[in-house]
Each structure stands twice: as C-alpha cells, then as structure tokens.
Design a protein around this motif. Structure first.
Motif, PDB file in Angstrom:
ATOM      1  N   VAL A  84       0.848  -1.197   0.000  1.00  0.00           N
ATOM      2  CA  VAL A  84       0.000   0.000   0.000  1.00  0.00           C
ATOM      3  C   VAL A  84       0.884   1.247   0.000  1.00  0.00           C
ATOM      4  O   VAL A  84       2.088   1.175   0.237  1.00  0.00           O
ATOM      5  CB  VAL A  84      -0.956   0.023   1.219  1.00  0.00           C
ATOM      6  CG1 VAL A  84      -1.901  -1.155   1.167  1.00  0.00           C
ATOM      7  CG2 VAL A  84      -0.190   0.048   2.519  1.00  0.00           C
ATOM      8  N   ARG A  85       0.253   2.380  -0.226  1.00  0.00           N
ATOM      9  CA  ARG A  85       0.991   3.643  -0.192  1.00  0.00           C
ATOM     10  C   ARG A  85       1.411   3.958   1.240  1.00  0.00           C
ATOM     11  O   ARG A  85       0.834   3.447   2.207  1.00  0.00           O
ATOM     12  CB  ARG A  85       0.114   4.748  -0.746  1.00  0.00           C
ATOM     13  CG  ARG A  85      -0.206   4.510  -2.226  1.00  0.00           C
ATOM     14  CD  ARG A  85      -1.168   5.519  -2.737  1.00  0.00           C
ATOM     15  NE  ARG A  85      -0.477   6.808  -2.887  1.00  0.00           N
ATOM     16  CZ  ARG A  85      -1.088   7.906  -3.287  1.00  0.00           C
ATOM     17  NH1 ARG A  85      -2.373   7.897  -3.554  1.00  0.00           N
ATOM     18  NH2 ARG A  85      -0.417   9.036  -3.403  1.00  0.00           N
ATOM     19  N   HIS A  86       2.420   4.783   1.374  1.00  0.00           N
ATOM     20  CA  HIS A  86       2.991   5.108   2.686  1.00  0.00           C
ATOM     21  C   HIS A  86       1.952   5.675   3.651  1.00  0.00           C
ATOM     22  O   HIS A  86       1.975   5.366   4.849  1.00  0.00           O
ATOM     23  CB  HIS A  86       4.148   6.099   2.503  1.00  0.00           C
ATOM     24  CG  HIS A  86       4.830   6.471   3.777  1.00  0.00           C
ATOM     25  ND1 HIS A  86       5.587   5.564   4.497  1.00  0.00           N
ATOM     26  CD2 HIS A  86       4.855   7.644   4.477  1.00  0.00           C
ATOM     27  CE1 HIS A  86       6.043   6.170   5.582  1.00  0.00           C
ATOM     28  NE2 HIS A  86       5.628   7.428   5.595  1.00  0.00           N
ATOM     29  N   LYS A  87       1.028   6.468   3.148  1.00  0.00           N
ATOM     30  CA  LYS A  87       0.034   7.099   4.033  1.00  0.00           C
ATOM     31  C   LYS A  87      -0.941   6.072   4.621  1.00  0.00           C
ATOM     32  O   LYS A  87      -1.560   6.321   5.648  1.00  0.00           O
ATOM     33  CB  LYS A  87      -0.738   8.193   3.299  1.00  0.00           C
ATOM     34  CG  LYS A  87      -1.623   7.676   2.188  1.00  0.00           C
ATOM     35  CD  LYS A  87      -2.393   8.811   1.547  1.00  0.00           C
ATOM     36  CE  LYS A  87      -3.366   8.254   0.506  1.00  0.00           C
ATOM     37  NZ  LYS A  87      -4.246   9.269   0.003  1.00  0.00           N
ATOM     38  N   ASN A  88      -1.096   4.872   4.017  1.00  0.00           N
ATOM     39  CA  ASN A  88      -2.043   3.854   4.498  1.00  0.00           C
ATOM     40  C   ASN A  88      -1.386   2.769   5.351  1.00  0.00           C
ATOM     41  O   ASN A  88      -2.074   1.871   5.838  1.00  0.00           O
ATOM     42  CB  ASN A  88      -2.752   3.197   3.318  1.00  0.00           C
ATOM     43  CG  ASN A  88      -3.588   4.181   2.537  1.00  0.00           C
ATOM     44  OD1 ASN A  88      -4.090   5.149   3.101  1.00  0.00           O
ATOM     45  ND2 ASN A  88      -3.720   3.946   1.242  1.00  0.00           N
TER      46      ASN A  88
END
Length: 122
Positions: free
Chosen positions: A88-92
């Motif tokens: 997943v993306r870093h923010k998630n």
C-alpha cells in the motif's frame, strides 16, 4: 641431561602393579533371597511409574506442539502485516498495521473464549 640419551640407555618402562583381587564373599555378604510377592509388588509399582511418566511425556509433547503452532501463527501474522504494508501507499501503512493488530487481538480473544474450552474441555 635426559634428552641426549640414546635409545639403548633409555630407562625401562615402569610396570604398574596388578590390582589386588577382591576378597571372596562370605555367606553374610551374599544377596538375600526375595519373596515372589515382594518382586511382584515392585514390578507393579514400576509399571505404575512408567505409565505415569508416559502420560507426563505425552502431555509435554502436546504442550510443545501447541506452543510451536502458536509461534508459527504469530509470525505468520507479522509477515502478512509486512506484506500488506509493503503493498500500500505510505500514508495507508499505519491503518493496515492497526487492522492486522485488531485481527490478531480478536482471534486471540475468540480462541480464549470459544476455542480453548472446545479443544481441551472446560
């Protein structure tokens, strides 16, 4: 100086004295005869001890197997968390790790409340 001696001048090897032979047994030192009933009682006691040790051994193996399986499941969850966090993306990432922590916690509580009494009796 001993290091300059020729092999012909070497001192003869020392012989160790033979150990003394044991004294003959007298009639008082011979083992006493044991009755058949005493032997049967000893055999019965030993059989009981062996069956108790076998039961303890089997219980120990069951405990070791349960701990090993629990450890494998724990590491499986942590590995799956790392896999999901990497996908997943870093923010998630924090949300994915929190979700996996909740899954492990709910699974543990369900096992504690339902699984253990079903597996081992209440």
């Amino acid at each position: 100086l001993d290091s300059h001696r020729s092999p012909a001048e070497a001192p003869p090897p020392s012989r160790s004295p033979r150990p003394p032979s044991p004294p003959p047994r007298s009639a008082r030192e011979r083992p006493a005869c044991v009755s058949m009933a005493t032997l049967e009682a000893r055999i019965t006691a030993l059989e009981d001890d062996v069956s108790t040790m076998q039961a303890d051994y089997n219980e120990s193996l069951d405990t070791i197997w349960m701990l090993l399986a629990a450890m494998l499941v724990f590491f499986m969850h942590s590995g799956f968390s790392m896999l999901e966090a990497g996908c997943v993306r870093h923010k998630n990432t924090q949300n994915i790790l929190a979700k996996n922590l909740i899954v492990v916690t709910v699974g543990f509580l369900c096992w504690y409340i339902l699984g253990f009494p079903l597996a081992f009796g209440a």
